[in-house]
Design a protein around this motif. Structure first.
Motif, mmCIF file in Angstrom:
data_model
loop_
_atom_site.group_PDB
_atom_site.id
_atom_site.type_symbol
_atom_site.label_atom_id
_atom_site.label_comp_id
_atom_site.label_asym_id
_atom_site.label_seq_id
_atom_site.Cartn_x
_atom_site.Cartn_y
_atom_site.Cartn_z
ATOM 1 N N TYR A 13 0.833 -1.203 0.000
ATOM 2 C CA TYR A 13 0.000 0.000 0.000
ATOM 3 C C TYR A 13 0.874 1.262 0.000
ATOM 4 O O TYR A 13 0.599 2.213 -0.727
ATOM 5 C CB TYR A 13 -0.929 0.000 1.224
ATOM 6 N N TRP A 14 1.940 1.232 0.780
ATOM 7 C CA TRP A 14 2.851 2.376 0.833
ATOM 8 C C TRP A 14 3.496 2.615 -0.535
ATOM 9 O O TRP A 14 3.592 3.750 -1.004
ATOM 10 C CB TRP A 14 3.923 2.133 1.893
ATOM 11 N N LYS A 16 2.296 1.713 -3.488
ATOM 12 C CA LYS A 16 1.272 2.185 -4.414
ATOM 13 C C LYS A 16 1.004 3.669 -4.185
ATOM 14 O O LYS A 16 0.906 4.462 -5.126
ATOM 15 C CB LYS A 16 -0.014 1.390 -4.250
ATOM 16 N N THR A 17 0.902 4.094 -2.939
ATOM 17 C CA THR A 17 0.659 5.502 -2.609
ATOM 18 C C THR A 17 1.822 6.370 -3.082
ATOM 19 O O THR A 17 1.615 7.445 -3.656
ATOM 20 C CB THR A 17 0.469 5.667 -1.094
ATOM 21 N N LYS A 18 3.039 5.892 -2.869
ATOM 22 C CA LYS A 18 4.222 6.630 -3.292
ATOM 23 C C LYS A 18 4.266 6.733 -4.823
ATOM 24 O O LYS A 18 4.585 7.798 -5.365
ATOM 25 C CB LYS A 18 5.469 5.917 -2.763
ATOM 26 N N ASP A 20 1.690 6.655 -6.904
ATOM 27 C CA ASP A 20 0.634 7.590 -7.321
ATOM 28 C C ASP A 20 1.082 9.032 -7.106
ATOM 29 O O ASP A 20 0.856 9.900 -7.961
ATOM 30 C CB ASP A 20 -0.659 7.327 -6.547
ATOM 31 N N SER A 21 1.717 9.295 -5.980
ATOM 32 C CA SER A 21 2.213 10.636 -5.693
ATOM 33 C C SER A 21 3.270 11.060 -6.716
ATOM 34 O O SER A 21 3.250 12.189 -7.213
ATOM 35 C CB SER A 21 2.792 10.669 -4.277
#
Length: 110
Positions: A13-14, A16-18, A20-21
């Motif tokens: 999840y981390w 994927k979030t990174k 996307d950012s």
């Protein structure tokens, strides 16, 4: 088993979030680059317009400017003869910044 699954999901999840950012940041930078390239194109077009020969010639004629001739060209060794330097003579600096007062003359009163 749930704990192992949680340990695997959190880094995923981390990441994927990174990602996307970073994708959003990259899109923002791409837009900024495109905007700057558009500004550069506009400035190049404006520069080309301002440097058109007919426009510059008309402006020079209005100002009374003439084309350069061969007699105006010189080398650096002869420059002092053609255009002598002006010396900038400044008054000496004093340590006393207050102006000197002139003595008052006593004379007939008004």
């Amino acid at each position: 088993m749930g704990f192992v699954l949680l340990i695997c999901i959190v880094p995923l999840y981390w990441a994927k979030t990174k990602a996307d950012s970073m994708r959003e940041n990259m899109q923002s930078l791409s837009k900024e680059v495109a905007d700057e390239q558009k500004k550069i194109s506009e400035l190049e077009a404006e520069y080309a317009y301002l440097n058109r020969f007919d426009r510059l010639e008309a402006a020079a004629n209005k100002l009374g400017l003439q084309p350069i001739n061969g007699a105006q060209i010189t080398n650096l060794s002869q420059l002092e003869k053609v255009a002598p330097l002006k010396t900038n003579q400044t008054p000496p600096i004093t340590n006393n910044p207050q102006p000197q007062q002139q003595p008052q003359q006593q004379g007939a009163g008004l």
